[in-house]
Design a protein around this motif. Structure first.
Motif, short mmCIF file in Angstrom:
data_model
loop_
_atom_site.label_atom_id
_atom_site.label_comp_id
_atom_site.label_asym_id
_atom_site.label_seq_id
_atom_site.Cartn_x
_atom_site.Cartn_y
_atom_site.Cartn_z
N GLY A 133 -48.83 20.27 -32.55
CA GLY A 133 -49.87 20.46 -31.40
C GLY A 133 -51.32 20.82 -32.32
O GLY A 133 -52.48 21.15 -31.44
N ASN A 134 -50.94 22.34 -32.98
CA ASN A 134 -51.56 22.95 -33.00
C ASN A 134 -52.96 22.13 -34.76
O ASN A 134 -54.49 23.14 -34.62
CB ASN A 134 -51.78 24.55 -34.02
N ALA A 135 -52.67 21.15 -34.95
CA ALA A 135 -53.36 20.52 -35.45
C ALA A 135 -54.86 20.01 -35.08
O ALA A 135 -55.81 19.66 -35.55
CB ALA A 135 -52.89 19.15 -36.65
N ALA A 136 -55.12 19.99 -34.00
CA ALA A 136 -55.84 19.64 -32.54
C ALA A 136 -56.53 20.99 -32.26
O ALA A 136 -57.35 20.53 -32.02
CB ALA A 136 -55.58 19.46 -31.54
N ALA A 137 -56.38 22.85 -33.03
CA ALA A 137 -56.72 23.10 -31.70
C ALA A 137 -58.46 23.09 -33.19
O ALA A 137 -59.87 23.08 -31.97
CB ALA A 137 -56.59 24.73 -32.40
N THR A 195 -54.83 25.54 -27.56
CA THR A 195 -53.52 24.41 -27.64
C THR A 195 -52.40 25.25 -26.78
O THR A 195 -51.13 24.77 -26.79
CB THR A 195 -53.74 24.45 -29.15
N VAL A 196 -52.88 26.82 -26.63
CA VAL A 196 -52.81 27.52 -25.80
C VAL A 196 -52.56 27.12 -24.34
O VAL A 196 -51.75 27.79 -24.17
CB VAL A 196 -52.99 28.83 -26.03
N ALA A 197 -53.12 26.30 -23.82
CA ALA A 197 -53.45 25.80 -22.59
C ALA A 197 -51.56 25.29 -21.69
O ALA A 197 -51.47 24.46 -22.39
CB ALA A 197 -54.41 24.74 -22.19
N GLU A 200 -46.97 23.52 -23.76
CA GLU A 200 -48.84 24.40 -24.77
C GLU A 200 -48.79 23.08 -25.36
O GLU A 200 -48.66 21.80 -25.33
CB GLU A 200 -48.08 25.45 -25.30
N LEU A 201 -50.09 23.00 -24.90
CA LEU A 201 -50.75 21.76 -26.39
C LEU A 201 -50.29 21.64 -27.52
O LEU A 201 -50.22 20.89 -28.03
CB LEU A 201 -52.31 21.26 -25.60
N ALA A 202 -49.80 22.80 -27.92
CA ALA A 202 -49.96 23.18 -28.88
C ALA A 202 -47.94 22.55 -29.44
O ALA A 202 -47.82 21.91 -31.01
CB ALA A 202 -49.83 24.40 -30.15
N THR A 203 -47.28 22.27 -28.35
CA THR A 203 -46.61 21.38 -28.64
C THR A 203 -46.39 20.34 -28.60
O THR A 203 -45.48 19.19 -28.76
CB THR A 203 -44.90 21.95 -27.61
N ALA A 204 -47.86 19.52 -28.23
CA ALA A 204 -47.26 17.82 -28.06
C ALA A 204 -47.75 17.82 -30.07
O ALA A 204 -47.74 18.02 -31.34
CB ALA A 204 -48.95 17.57 -28.05
N LEU A 260 -58.07 12.27 -32.46
CA LEU A 260 -56.90 12.33 -32.13
C LEU A 260 -56.54 11.87 -31.55
O LEU A 260 -56.96 11.52 -30.61
CB LEU A 260 -57.36 13.66 -31.98
N LEU A 261 -55.04 11.38 -31.53
CA LEU A 261 -54.00 11.16 -29.70
C LEU A 261 -53.29 12.45 -29.89
O LEU A 261 -52.36 13.03 -30.62
CB LEU A 261 -53.48 9.72 -30.27
N LEU A 262 -52.90 12.92 -28.79
CA LEU A 262 -51.71 13.91 -27.82
C LEU A 262 -51.37 13.34 -27.08
O LEU A 262 -51.63 12.67 -26.53
CB LEU A 262 -52.61 15.54 -27.68
#
Ligand SMILES: [Zn+2]
Length: 108
Positions: A17-21, A33-35, A47-51, A60-62
């Motif tokens: 998920g950090n790739a979406a930052a 991504t920390v939301a 957290e969005l970082a875990t998507a 992008l698709l999350l």
């Protein structure tokens, strides 16, 4: 299997998920991504970082790591960015989250 223009599927060819930052920083003034968000499909909160991030030719698709449903779509047409958040029942950003940039640095 996914290909250019494909919305992506729940296979294993995704990024963290950090790739979406970077791309999302063009839309949001803070690092989302920390939301914390809740999946509208299975109710998982994280957290969005875990998507799971599936880049494609449009953006992008999350996807939810719990149920693989789509949490967020970011569409980049080159002259505009559109965000579809209907896969999340909420998105919560902490004001003091790392990367939120809401407070000036104490070390001036
Ligand atoms: Zn889910």
């Amino acid at each position: 299997m996914t290909g250019p223009g494909d919305d992506g599927d729940a296979g294993s060819d995704y990024l963290d998920g950090n790739a979406a930052a970077g791309p999302l920083s063009e839309v949001f003034a803070v690092d989302v991504t920390v939301a914390s968000g809740r999946c509208a499909h299975c109710g998982r909160t994280g957290e969005l970082a875990t998507a799971r991030v599936y880049p494609n030719s449009h953006g992008l698709l999350l996807r939810c790591p719990g149920c693989a449903e789509i949490l967020l779509r970011l569409v980049d047409t080159g002259h505009s960015l559109a965000v579809d958040l209907h896969g999340m029942s909420y998105l919560e950003l902490q004001r003091d989250a790392p990367g939120s940039q809401q407070k000036p640095s104490p070390a001036a």
